[in-house]
Scaffold this motif. Structure first.
Motif, PDB file in Angstrom:
ATOM      1  N   MET A   1       0.869  -1.192   0.000  1.00 35.73           N
ATOM      2  CA  MET A   1       0.000   0.000   0.000  1.00 35.73           C
ATOM      3  C   MET A   1       0.899   1.233   0.000  1.00 35.73           C
ATOM      4  O   MET A   1       1.653   1.461   0.946  1.00 35.73           O
ATOM      5  N   HIS A   2       0.833   2.004  -1.062  1.00 34.19           N
ATOM      6  CA  HIS A   2       1.598   3.250  -1.161  1.00 34.19           C
ATOM      7  C   HIS A   2       0.711   4.367  -0.606  1.00 34.19           C
ATOM      8  O   HIS A   2      -0.176   4.867  -1.287  1.00 34.19           O
TER       9      HIS A   2
ATOM     10  N   ILE B   1      -6.292  13.161   0.512  1.00 34.49           N
ATOM     11  CA  ILE B   1      -7.294  12.128   0.804  1.00 34.49           C
ATOM     12  C   ILE B   1      -6.937  11.461   2.133  1.00 34.49           C
ATOM     13  O   ILE B   1      -5.785  11.101   2.351  1.00 34.49           O
ATOM     14  N   PRO B   2      -7.905  11.283   3.044  1.00 30.72           N
ATOM     15  CA  PRO B   2      -7.609  10.640   4.326  1.00 30.72           C
ATOM     16  C   PRO B   2      -6.963   9.266   4.137  1.00 30.72           C
ATOM     17  O   PRO B   2      -7.286   8.537   3.194  1.00 30.72           O
ATOM     18  N   VAL B   3      -6.057   8.928   5.050  1.00 33.28           N
ATOM     19  CA  VAL B   3      -5.343   7.657   4.967  1.00 33.28           C
ATOM     20  C   VAL B   3      -6.304   6.486   4.894  1.00 33.28           C
ATOM     21  O   VAL B   3      -6.095   5.539   4.132  1.00 33.28           O
ATOM     22  N   ILE B   4      -7.371   6.529   5.683  1.00 33.77           N
ATOM     23  CA  ILE B   4      -8.292   5.387   5.708  1.00 33.77           C
ATOM     24  C   ILE B   4      -8.908   5.160   4.329  1.00 33.77           C
ATOM     25  O   ILE B   4      -9.135   4.013   3.925  1.00 33.77           O
ATOM     26  N   GLU B   5      -9.147   6.215   3.566  1.00 32.98           N
ATOM     27  CA  GLU B   5      -9.708   6.035   2.223  1.00 32.98           C
ATOM     28  C   GLU B   5      -8.683   5.410   1.287  1.00 32.98           C
ATOM     29  O   GLU B   5      -9.038   4.602   0.412  1.00 32.98           O
TER      30      GLU B   5
ATOM     31  N   SER C   1      -9.142   1.754  -0.509  1.00 35.04           N
ATOM     32  CA  SER C   1      -8.950   1.548  -1.947  1.00 35.04           C
ATOM     33  C   SER C   1      -8.020   0.367  -2.188  1.00 35.04           C
ATOM     34  O   SER C   1      -8.259  -0.457  -3.077  1.00 35.04           O
ATOM     35  N   ALA C   2      -6.947   0.272  -1.383  1.00 36.63           N
ATOM     36  CA  ALA C   2      -6.033  -0.863  -1.515  1.00 36.63           C
ATOM     37  C   ALA C   2      -6.751  -2.175  -1.211  1.00 36.63           C
ATOM     38  O   ALA C   2      -6.580  -3.172  -1.930  1.00 36.63           O
ATOM     39  N   ALA C   3      -7.573  -2.185  -0.160  1.00 36.54           N
ATOM     40  CA  ALA C   3      -8.305  -3.398   0.205  1.00 36.54           C
ATOM     41  C   ALA C   3      -9.337  -3.756  -0.856  1.00 36.54           C
ATOM     42  O   ALA C   3      -9.517  -4.939  -1.188  1.00 36.54           O
ATOM     43  N   ALA C   4     -10.012  -2.751  -1.405  1.00 36.61           N
ATOM     44  CA  ALA C   4     -10.978  -3.013  -2.469  1.00 36.61           C
ATOM     45  C   ALA C   4     -10.275  -3.614  -3.689  1.00 36.61           C
ATOM     46  O   ALA C   4     -10.812  -4.485  -4.370  1.00 36.61           O
ATOM     47  N   GLY C   5      -9.050  -3.164  -3.939  1.00 33.47           N
ATOM     48  CA  GLY C   5      -8.284  -3.737  -5.036  1.00 33.47           C
ATOM     49  C   GLY C   5      -8.002  -5.215  -4.820  1.00 33.47           C
ATOM     50  O   GLY C   5      -8.080  -6.019  -5.760  1.00 33.47           O
TER      51      GLY C   5
ATOM     52  N   ALA D   1      -0.715  -4.845   3.215  1.00 36.73           N
ATOM     53  CA  ALA D   1      -2.055  -5.286   3.585  1.00 36.73           C
ATOM     54  C   ALA D   1      -2.098  -6.804   3.714  1.00 36.73           C
ATOM     55  O   ALA D   1      -3.168  -7.386   3.842  1.00 36.73           O
ATOM     56  N   GLY D   2      -0.925  -7.436   3.670  1.00 36.70           N
ATOM     57  CA  GLY D   2      -0.864  -8.889   3.780  1.00 36.70           C
ATOM     58  C   GLY D   2      -0.358  -9.511   2.492  1.00 36.70           C
ATOM     59  O   GLY D   2       0.349  -8.875   1.698  1.00 36.70           O
ATOM     60  N   PHE D   3      -0.758 -10.764   2.279  1.00 36.31           N
ATOM     61  CA  PHE D   3      -0.287 -11.543   1.137  1.00 36.31           C
ATOM     62  C   PHE D   3      -1.445 -12.346   0.561  1.00 36.31           C
ATOM     63  O   PHE D   3      -2.341 -12.770   1.291  1.00 36.31           O
ATOM     64  N   LEU D   4      -1.393 -12.566  -0.732  1.00 33.43           N
ATOM     65  CA  LEU D   4      -2.308 -13.510  -1.364  1.00 33.43           C
ATOM     66  C   LEU D   4      -1.524 -14.757  -1.740  1.00 33.43           C
ATOM     67  O   LEU D   4      -0.486 -14.674  -2.407  1.00 33.43           O
ATOM     68  N   PHE D   5      -2.013 -15.918  -1.306  1.00 31.45           N
ATOM     69  CA  PHE D   5      -1.531 -17.187  -1.834  1.00 31.45           C
ATOM     70  C   PHE D   5      -2.373 -17.478  -3.068  1.00 31.45           C
ATOM     71  O   PHE D   5      -3.610 -17.381  -3.028  1.00 31.45           O
ATOM     72  N   VAL D   6      -1.722 -17.847  -4.151  1.00 30.79           N
ATOM     73  CA  VAL D   6      -2.411 -17.996  -5.439  1.00 30.79           C
ATOM     74  C   VAL D   6      -2.008 -19.313  -6.092  1.00 30.79           C
ATOM     75  O   VAL D   6      -0.848 -19.723  -6.041  1.00 30.79           O
TER      76      VAL D   6
END
Length: 203
Positions: free
Chosen positions: A104-105, A112-116, A120-124, A165-170
């Motif tokens: 997350m950059h 824009i507030p950090v939470i937004e 956006s990163a989480a929605a991605g 924001a963590g990792f995705l195992f794919v």
């Protein structure tokens, strides 16, 4: 598919069929596939065009060194971490067909507030999970207490104020993914009628 979902459009029924799984085997998406899948992440809402998404893809021979970075970070955060936990993480990060570190950059002093930016990163990430499902792959979103370790972040290319924001195992689901039992939506929605609402989930 249940009767409740069969009444919906194919697209909505498809979204309702997605479940996470970490029972993943080869193949993982190839270079072109993962580029297209991650492009779905960039379709997330992005107030102010902050573009916080940073996806670091780990595959093949690079998984083991990455797993070793993970375990080093675990020990840095908690010198007393049990060896059994170290070995489990080492195995998981070494053996998953593909890992995506979810950077997350963030611009703390931006317009824009950090939470937004975080949302956006989480929605991605959710878009990426849906795209994986659409292409016949599976995904599992994980995190860990080590994900904030400054040395770990710097080693993979994320510097303050960037975060994970963590990792995705794919990979490809090893077997048909059993549809996870979900709560009843009636407990999580309410129609506002000029007075405060209540939710069944809180009763």
């Amino acid at each position: 598919m249940t009767d409740s979902t069969s009444k919906h459009s194919n697209a909505l029924a498809f979204l309702l069929s997605r479940s996470s799984t970490d029972h993943l085997v080869e193949p993982a998406p190839d270079k072109a596939q993962i580029a297209a899948i991650l492009s779905a992440g960039l379709r997330a809402p992005d107030h102010g065009k902050m573009r916080p998404w940073r996806y670091i893809v780990v595959k093949g021979k690079h998984r083991r060194p990455f797993a070793e970075l993970v375990t080093r970070a675990m020990k840095s955060v908690d010198p007393d971490v049990p060896q059994k936990k170290i070995e489990k993480r080492l195995h998981r990060f070494s053996e998953m067909p593909m890992i995506i570190a979810l950077g997350m950059h963030i611009e703390p002093g931006g317009k824009i507030p950090v939470i937004e930016q975080e949302m956006s990163a989480a929605a991605g990430v959710m878009n990426v999970l849906n795209a994986l499902h659409a292409e016949g792959f599976g995904g599992f979103w994980v995190t860990g207490e080590f994900a904030d370790d400054p040395e770990f972040l710097a080693t993979i290319g994320l510097n303050p104020p960037d975060r994970l924001a963590g990792f995705l195992f794919v990979g490809t689901p090893e077997r048909a993914v059993r549809e996870a039992r979900r709560p009843d939506i009636s407990d999580y929605m309410a129609f506002w009628k000029s007075e405060p609402v209540s939710f069944g989930a809180e009763s």
